[in-house]
Design a protein around this motif. Structure first.
Motif, PDB file in Angstrom:
ATOM      1  N   ALA A  60       0.819  -1.216   0.000  1.00  0.00           N
ATOM      2  CA  ALA A  60       0.000   0.000   0.000  1.00  0.00           C
ATOM      3  C   ALA A  60       0.852   1.265   0.000  1.00  0.00           C
ATOM      4  CB  ALA A  60      -0.921   0.000   1.210  1.00  0.00           C
ATOM      5  N   ASP A  61       2.058   1.182   0.558  1.00  0.00           N
ATOM      6  CA  ASP A  61       2.887   2.378   0.673  1.00  0.00           C
ATOM      7  C   ASP A  61       3.945   2.484  -0.418  1.00  0.00           C
ATOM      8  OD1 ASP A  61       4.166   0.173   1.653  1.00  0.00           O
ATOM      9  OD2 ASP A  61       5.109   1.192   3.331  1.00  0.00           O
ATOM     10  N   GLY A  62       3.803   1.777  -1.515  1.00  0.00           N
ATOM     11  CA  GLY A  62       4.727   1.919  -2.633  1.00  0.00           C
ATOM     12  C   GLY A  62       5.321   0.605  -3.076  1.00  0.00           C
ATOM     13  N   ILE A  63       6.281   0.696  -3.983  1.00  0.00           N
ATOM     14  CA  ILE A  63       6.950  -0.478  -4.524  1.00  0.00           C
ATOM     15  C   ILE A  63       8.088  -0.860  -3.586  1.00  0.00           C
ATOM     16  CG2 ILE A  63       8.256  -1.368  -6.492  1.00  0.00           C
ATOM     17  CD1 ILE A  63       6.814   0.662  -8.225  1.00  0.00           C
ATOM     18  N   SER A  64       8.161  -2.115  -3.249  1.00  0.00           N
ATOM     19  CA  SER A  64       9.211  -2.545  -2.340  1.00  0.00           C
ATOM     20  C   SER A  64      10.524  -2.771  -3.104  1.00  0.00           C
ATOM     21  CB  SER A  64       8.802  -3.830  -1.633  1.00  0.00           C
ATOM     22  OG  SER A  64       8.898  -4.928  -2.508  1.00  0.00           O
ATOM     23  N   LEU A  65      11.599  -2.782  -2.364  1.00  0.00           N
ATOM     24  CA  LEU A  65      12.922  -2.993  -2.942  1.00  0.00           C
ATOM     25  C   LEU A  65      13.019  -4.368  -3.599  1.00  0.00           C
ATOM     26  CD1 LEU A  65      15.907  -2.146  -3.270  1.00  0.00           C
ATOM     27  CD2 LEU A  65      16.323  -3.221  -1.064  1.00  0.00           C
ATOM     28  N   LEU A  66      12.437  -5.355  -2.954  1.00  0.00           N
ATOM     29  CA  LEU A  66      12.518  -6.711  -3.495  1.00  0.00           C
ATOM     30  C   LEU A  66      11.718  -6.841  -4.790  1.00  0.00           C
ATOM     31  CD1 LEU A  66      12.264  -8.718  -0.168  1.00  0.00           C
ATOM     32  CD2 LEU A  66      14.305  -8.054  -1.427  1.00  0.00           C
ATOM     33  N   ASP A  67      10.584  -6.140  -4.897  1.00  0.00           N
ATOM     34  CA  ASP A  67       9.837  -6.143  -6.155  1.00  0.00           C
ATOM     35  C   ASP A  67      10.657  -5.507  -7.269  1.00  0.00           C
ATOM     36  OD1 ASP A  67       7.636  -7.372  -5.054  1.00  0.00           O
ATOM     37  OD2 ASP A  67       6.587  -5.494  -4.628  1.00  0.00           O
ATOM     38  N   THR A  68      11.324  -4.405  -6.952  1.00  0.00           N
ATOM     39  CA  THR A  68      12.156  -3.731  -7.940  1.00  0.00           C
ATOM     40  C   THR A  68      13.305  -4.629  -8.382  1.00  0.00           C
ATOM     41  OG1 THR A  68      11.615  -1.607  -6.930  1.00  0.00           O
ATOM     42  CG2 THR A  68      13.526  -1.660  -8.381  1.00  0.00           C
ATOM     43  N   LYS A  69      13.909  -5.304  -7.427  1.00  0.00           N
ATOM     44  CA  LYS A  69      15.009  -6.212  -7.754  1.00  0.00           C
ATOM     45  C   LYS A  69      14.519  -7.338  -8.663  1.00  0.00           C
ATOM     46  CE  LYS A  69      18.273  -9.393  -5.645  1.00  0.00           C
ATOM     47  NZ  LYS A  69      18.702 -10.024  -4.407  1.00  0.00           N
ATOM     48  N   ASN A  70      13.362  -7.901  -8.353  1.00  0.00           N
ATOM     49  CA  ASN A  70      12.808  -8.973  -9.185  1.00  0.00           C
ATOM     50  C   ASN A  70      12.524  -8.486 -10.598  1.00  0.00           C
ATOM     51  OD1 ASN A  70      12.930 -10.872  -7.168  1.00  0.00           O
ATOM     52  ND2 ASN A  70      10.834 -10.557  -6.507  1.00  0.00           N
ATOM     53  N   GLU A  71      11.971  -7.283 -10.721  1.00  0.00           N
ATOM     54  CA  GLU A  71      11.679  -6.732 -12.049  1.00  0.00           C
ATOM     55  C   GLU A  71      12.960  -6.497 -12.843  1.00  0.00           C
ATOM     56  OE1 GLU A  71       8.761  -6.217 -13.619  1.00  0.00           O
ATOM     57  OE2 GLU A  71       7.720  -7.122 -11.923  1.00  0.00           O
ATOM     58  N   LEU A  72      13.993  -5.985 -12.198  1.00  0.00           N
ATOM     59  CA  LEU A  72      15.263  -5.761 -12.884  1.00  0.00           C
ATOM     60  C   LEU A  72      15.894  -7.072 -13.341  1.00  0.00           C
ATOM     61  CD1 LEU A  72      16.867  -2.931 -10.721  1.00  0.00           C
ATOM     62  CD2 LEU A  72      16.177  -2.771 -13.117  1.00  0.00           C
ATOM     63  N   LEU A  73      15.877  -8.071 -12.476  1.00  0.00           N
ATOM     64  CA  LEU A  73      16.448  -9.368 -12.844  1.00  0.00           C
ATOM     65  C   LEU A  73      15.657 -10.020 -13.973  1.00  0.00           C
ATOM     66  CD1 LEU A  73      17.385 -10.780  -9.335  1.00  0.00           C
ATOM     67  CD2 LEU A  73      18.941  -9.962 -11.106  1.00  0.00           C
ATOM     68  N   LEU A  74      14.335  -9.897 -13.938  1.00  0.00           N
ATOM     69  CA  LEU A  74      13.512 -10.449 -15.003  1.00  0.00           C
ATOM     70  C   LEU A  74      13.801  -9.758 -16.329  1.00  0.00           C
ATOM     71  CD1 LEU A  74      11.231 -12.347 -15.890  1.00  0.00           C
ATOM     72  CD2 LEU A  74       9.631 -10.548 -15.244  1.00  0.00           C
ATOM     73  N   SER A  75      13.906  -8.451 -16.302  1.00  0.00           N
ATOM     74  CA  SER A  75      14.216  -7.703 -17.522  1.00  0.00           C
ATOM     75  C   SER A  75      15.594  -8.079 -18.050  1.00  0.00           C
ATOM     76  CB  SER A  75      14.138  -6.205 -17.242  1.00  0.00           C
ATOM     77  OG  SER A  75      14.408  -5.475 -18.389  1.00  0.00           O
ATOM     78  N   TYR A  76      16.551  -8.265 -17.154  1.00  0.00           N
ATOM     79  CA  TYR A  76      17.901  -8.664 -17.549  1.00  0.00           C
ATOM     80  C   TYR A  76      17.873 -10.021 -18.250  1.00  0.00           C
ATOM     81  CZ  TYR A  76      22.959  -9.284 -17.162  1.00  0.00           C
ATOM     82  OH  TYR A  76      24.287  -9.464 -17.444  1.00  0.00           O
ATOM     83  N   ILE A  77      17.141 -10.969 -17.687  1.00  0.00           N
ATOM     84  CA  ILE A  77      17.062 -12.309 -18.269  1.00  0.00           C
ATOM     85  C   ILE A  77      16.355 -12.257 -19.624  1.00  0.00           C
ATOM     86  CG2 ILE A  77      15.995 -14.582 -17.978  1.00  0.00           C
ATOM     87  CD1 ILE A  77      16.608 -14.300 -14.992  1.00  0.00           C
ATOM     88  N   GLN A  78      15.292 -11.458 -19.730  1.00  0.00           N
ATOM     89  CA  GLN A  78      14.592 -11.341 -21.003  1.00  0.00           C
ATOM     90  C   GLN A  78      15.510 -10.780 -22.080  1.00  0.00           C
ATOM     91  OE1 GLN A  78      11.305  -8.909 -19.771  1.00  0.00           O
ATOM     92  NE2 GLN A  78       9.943 -10.658 -19.509  1.00  0.00           N
ATOM     93  N   ASN A  79      16.301  -9.774 -21.728  1.00  0.00           N
ATOM     94  CA  ASN A  79      17.229  -9.209 -22.706  1.00  0.00           C
ATOM     95  C   ASN A  79      18.325 -10.198 -23.078  1.00  0.00           C
ATOM     96  OD1 ASN A  79      16.706  -6.257 -23.466  1.00  0.00           O
ATOM     97  ND2 ASN A  79      16.274  -6.299 -21.273  1.00  0.00           N
ATOM     98  N   LEU A  80      18.787 -10.992 -22.123  1.00  0.00           N
ATOM     99  CA  LEU A  80      19.776 -12.030 -22.435  1.00  0.00           C
ATOM    100  C   LEU A  80      19.206 -13.047 -23.423  1.00  0.00           C
ATOM    101  CD1 LEU A  80      21.572 -12.927 -19.087  1.00  0.00           C
ATOM    102  CD2 LEU A  80      22.593 -12.001 -21.147  1.00  0.00           C
ATOM    103  N   VAL A  81      17.976 -13.477 -23.187  1.00  0.00           N
ATOM    104  CA  VAL A  81      17.343 -14.441 -24.085  1.00  0.00           C
ATOM    105  C   VAL A  81      17.191 -13.832 -25.475  1.00  0.00           C
ATOM    106  CG1 VAL A  81      15.180 -15.672 -24.553  1.00  0.00           C
ATOM    107  CG2 VAL A  81      16.184 -15.732 -22.280  1.00  0.00           C
ATOM    108  N   PHE A  82      16.795 -12.561 -25.537  1.00  0.00           N
ATOM    109  CA  PHE A  82      16.644 -11.891 -26.828  1.00  0.00           C
ATOM    110  C   PHE A  82      17.974 -11.821 -27.560  1.00  0.00           C
ATOM    111  CE2 PHE A  82      16.047  -7.889 -29.343  1.00  0.00           C
ATOM    112  CZ  PHE A  82      15.138  -8.421 -30.245  1.00  0.00           C
ATOM    113  N   LEU A  83      19.052 -11.518 -26.837  1.00  0.00           N
ATOM    114  CA  LEU A  83      20.376 -11.466 -27.448  1.00  0.00           C
ATOM    115  C   LEU A  83      20.799 -12.843 -27.959  1.00  0.00           C
ATOM    116  CD1 LEU A  83      22.873  -9.705 -28.059  1.00  0.00           C
ATOM    117  CD2 LEU A  83      23.756 -10.373 -25.821  1.00  0.00           C
ATOM    118  N   ILE A  84      20.513 -13.879 -27.209  1.00  0.00           N
ATOM    119  CA  ILE A  84      20.845 -15.244 -27.635  1.00  0.00           C
ATOM    120  C   ILE A  84      20.080 -15.602 -28.904  1.00  0.00           C
ATOM    121  CG2 ILE A  84      20.591 -17.692 -27.010  1.00  0.00           C
ATOM    122  CD1 ILE A  84      21.190 -16.807 -24.104  1.00  0.00           C
ATOM    123  N   ILE A  85      18.796 -15.236 -28.936  1.00  0.00           N
ATOM    124  CA  ILE A  85      18.000 -15.524 -30.134  1.00  0.00           C
ATOM    125  C   ILE A  85      18.560 -14.777 -31.340  1.00  0.00           C
ATOM    126  CG2 ILE A  85      15.726 -15.170 -31.188  1.00  0.00           C
ATOM    127  CD1 ILE A  85      14.526 -15.813 -28.429  1.00  0.00           C
TER     128      ILE A  85
END
Length: 163
Positions: free
Chosen positions: A34-59
């Motif tokens: 309720a009080d905003g985005i947590s640090l752990l949510d932000t970390k998860n989003e960054l790691l997910l985006s990193y993995i998606q970009n890695l997969v795109f680069l591999i493709i």
């Protein structure tokens, strides 16, 4: 050799993505704080985006290896555009890596004590609940055992009085 392993790599990648997709919870079950985005949510989003970009680069790299020279255009525009796209993806990977290394990890190290404290409190609460439920079950068994022994004693004493 690379072309022969391409179908195997793509099928492995597809299987891994399907497995990951099946293991994540539904979006409706994940509630934001309720009080905003947590640090752990932000970390998860960054790691997910990193993995998606890695997969795109591999493709991209796999597709460049699988395209043979006769299929490319004579002026080389297709090769140049794919190199530009790869450069953009690599730049994005570097940017995400900097966010993770310089942004999230220092904050996470500062909050480590608080995170550990919350985790310990949650573990203690779970342990107390387990002990209460185990204690209630033990107390019920003791009460049932005491009740059974009382009835067996009274049954034995009534048998003696009848005899």
């Amino acid at each position: 050799m690379a072309v022969a392993t391409l179908p195997a790599l793509l099928s492995t990648l597809t299987d891994s993505l399907t497995s990951a997709d099946n293991s994540i919870p539904e979006a409706s079950s994940a509630a934001t704080p309720a009080d905003g985005i947590s640090l752990l949510d932000t970390k998860n989003e960054l790691l997910l985006s990193y993995i998606q970009n890695l997969v795109f680069l591999i493709i991209l790299k796999l597709r460049n290896q699988s395209v043979s020279e006769p299929h490319k255009s004579e002026n080389g525009t297709q090769g140049a555009s794919s190199v530009d796209l790869q450069d953009q993806v690599v730049k994005k990977l570097v940017e995400l890596r900097v966010y993770i290394e310089k942004g999230v990890r220092p904050l996470e190290s500062r909050l480590k004590y608080q995170i550990d404290k919350v985790l310990r409190a949650a573990a203690d609460a779970a342990r107390k609940d387990a002990q209460k439920s185990h204690g209630n079950a033990t107390a019920t068994k003791k009460l049932n055992g005491t009740h059974d022994s009382v009835t067996s004693r009274s049954g034995n004493s009534s048998e003696r009085s009848e005899a």
